[in-house]
Design an enzyme around this catalytic site. Structure first.
Site, PDB file in Angstrom:
ATOM      1  N   TYR A 194     -26.413 -37.071 -37.358  1.00 39.33           N
ATOM      2  CA  TYR A 194     -27.114 -35.278 -38.085  1.00 39.33           C
ATOM      3  C   TYR A 194     -28.115 -36.119 -39.122  1.00 39.33           C
ATOM      4  CZ  TYR A 194     -23.472 -37.062 -41.882  1.00 39.33           C
ATOM      5  OH  TYR A 194     -22.803 -37.613 -42.414  1.00 39.33           O
ATOM      6  N   PHE A 204     -30.834 -36.688 -47.933  1.00 36.81           N
ATOM      7  CA  PHE A 204     -29.516 -37.375 -48.870  1.00 36.81           C
ATOM      8  C   PHE A 204     -28.080 -37.284 -48.349  1.00 36.81           C
ATOM      9  CE2 PHE A 204     -28.405 -32.688 -47.984  1.00 36.81           C
ATOM     10  CZ  PHE A 204     -27.523 -32.620 -46.883  1.00 36.81           C
ATOM     11  N   ASP A 205     -28.111 -37.280 -46.353  1.00 31.81           N
ATOM     12  CA  ASP A 205     -26.829 -37.902 -45.743  1.00 31.81           C
ATOM     13  C   ASP A 205     -28.270 -38.280 -44.509  1.00 31.81           C
ATOM     14  OD1 ASP A 205     -24.923 -39.570 -44.937  1.00 31.81           O
ATOM     15  OD2 ASP A 205     -23.158 -37.375 -45.441  1.00 31.81           O
ATOM     16  N   ILE A 222     -17.897 -28.811 -44.603  1.00 33.11           N
ATOM     17  CA  ILE A 222     -18.166 -27.324 -45.552  1.00 33.11           C
ATOM     18  C   ILE A 222     -18.175 -26.268 -44.488  1.00 33.11           C
ATOM     19  CG2 ILE A 222     -19.375 -28.578 -48.249  1.00 33.11           C
ATOM     20  CD1 ILE A 222     -22.062 -28.258 -45.587  1.00 33.11           C
ATOM     21  N   TYR A 248     -22.013 -26.758 -51.495  1.00 35.22           N
ATOM     22  CA  TYR A 248     -21.133 -27.179 -52.270  1.00 35.22           C
ATOM     23  C   TYR A 248     -21.133 -26.415 -53.345  1.00 35.22           C
ATOM     24  CZ  TYR A 248     -20.819 -31.242 -49.179  1.00 35.22           C
ATOM     25  OH  TYR A 248     -21.142 -32.189 -47.999  1.00 35.22           O
ATOM     26  N   PHE A 270     -29.128 -29.256 -42.653  1.00 37.09           N
ATOM     27  CA  PHE A 270     -29.069 -30.138 -41.243  1.00 37.09           C
ATOM     28  C   PHE A 270     -29.131 -30.267 -40.052  1.00 37.09           C
ATOM     29  CE2 PHE A 270     -25.990 -29.470 -44.472  1.00 37.09           C
ATOM     30  CZ  PHE A 270     -24.877 -31.113 -44.357  1.00 37.09           C
TER      31      PHE A 270
END
Length: 296
Positions: A194, A204-205, A222, A248, A270
């Protein structure tokens, strides 16, 4: 010794005690637009900066100590740990400290030669802490307002794309490849590749950047993931647009390396490939899907 190290590494008071800066002033300076005068003097500024950098490098080389004994290694490691923790916390709280005074305050206090007595330090820290809290609250409110507006716009635009579906919870998704394997349940542990981005496109990831698939129990992620990953089969790929209430909320997470930080009320985006479901080993591809596979 262990308790002392733990105390020094988790005490934000120590970080504040060694910080002598004006965060607001620094922020305003960073936002100042370039001027013609600055442009005209750019060559002079560049030369001055290069000279200062060379001088700093030379000074750093001269200040280096020789580490040979175990006691020296332990002391150096403790100092290094101090600095790493302090640097991380100052950055996270957007505080810029004058390094010369920070180091001087540390060194002189360690030699019992502090220029400030304990009452002065306490009074300064009390006022400093109050200012930092006020600035942090103002920054939080601005980030929340900006992110809420940006998230709403992004979701409105995404909703207009062909194939986009919005669920009752507010999760938005688009199936990029429906997959041929079974759909996971909320109790399953999934194996995925992902990438997670903010609405402005900053990452961010990313499991791709780590060159390794990630394994997550869907009951422990989440809400947007728990719901969304169940909508695609193994071998498939899905795009999820997750509003803050399914992500979040008002929490913040600092940046990791070159990745973006997550700030309050962020809508998260995502793209997830479902490689397999744990214990369903036959569903896991030998390698990540190729671009041709992803395009199917």
């Amino acid at each position: 010794m262990k308790s002392f190290i733990k105390m020094t590494l988790v005490s934000s008071a120590i970080v504040l005690a060694l910080a002598g800066c004006d965060d607001k002033k620094t922020t305003e300076e960073n936002k100042a637009p370039a001027t013609t005068t600055a442009t005209a003097n750019s060559a002079e500024n560049t030369n001055a900066t290069e000279s200062k950098t060379e001088a700093t490098t030379a000074q750093n080389s001269a200040d280096k100590v020789t580490i040979s004994t175990e006691a020296q290694k332990e002391a150096y490691a403790l100092g290094s740990s101090f600095a790493s923790y302090m640097k991380s916390n100052l950055k996270q709280n957007e505080i810029t400290a004058d390094q010369e005074y920070l180091i001087s305050g540390f060194n002189e206090t360690m030699r019992d030669a502090s220029q400030l007595n304990k009452d002065e330090v306490k009074n300064i820290l009390d006022a400093f802490g109050k200012r930092i809290q006020e600035e942090s609250k103002a920054r939080f409110e601005k980030q929340k307002t900006d992110n809420t507006a940006a998230g709403e716009k992004y979701r409105d635009d995404f909703a207009k794309q062909e194939g986009v579906i919005t669920t009752k919870s507010g999760l938005m998704y688009k199936i990029l490849n429906k997959g041929t394997g079974r759909h996971p349940t909320a109790e399953d542990t999934v194996i995925v590749h992902y990438v997670g981005t903010l609405t402005d496109g900053r990452t961010f990831d990313s499991s791709y950047d780590r060159n390794e698939p990630a394994t997550f129990p869907l009951s422990g992620v989440i809400k947007g993931w728990t719901e969304g990953i169940q909508l695609v089969g193994v071998g498939g790929k899905i795009k999820l647009v997750v509003p803050p209430e399914l992500a979040y909320g008002d929490q913040s997470f600092p940046s990791q390396g070159d990745k973006a930080s997550i700030t309050p009320a962020s809508t998260l985006v995502f793209e997830v490939e479902l490689l397999g479901i744990d214990n369903d080993k036959e569903d896991i591809p030998a390698s990540a899907p190729t671009e041709a596979d992803q395009a199917k």
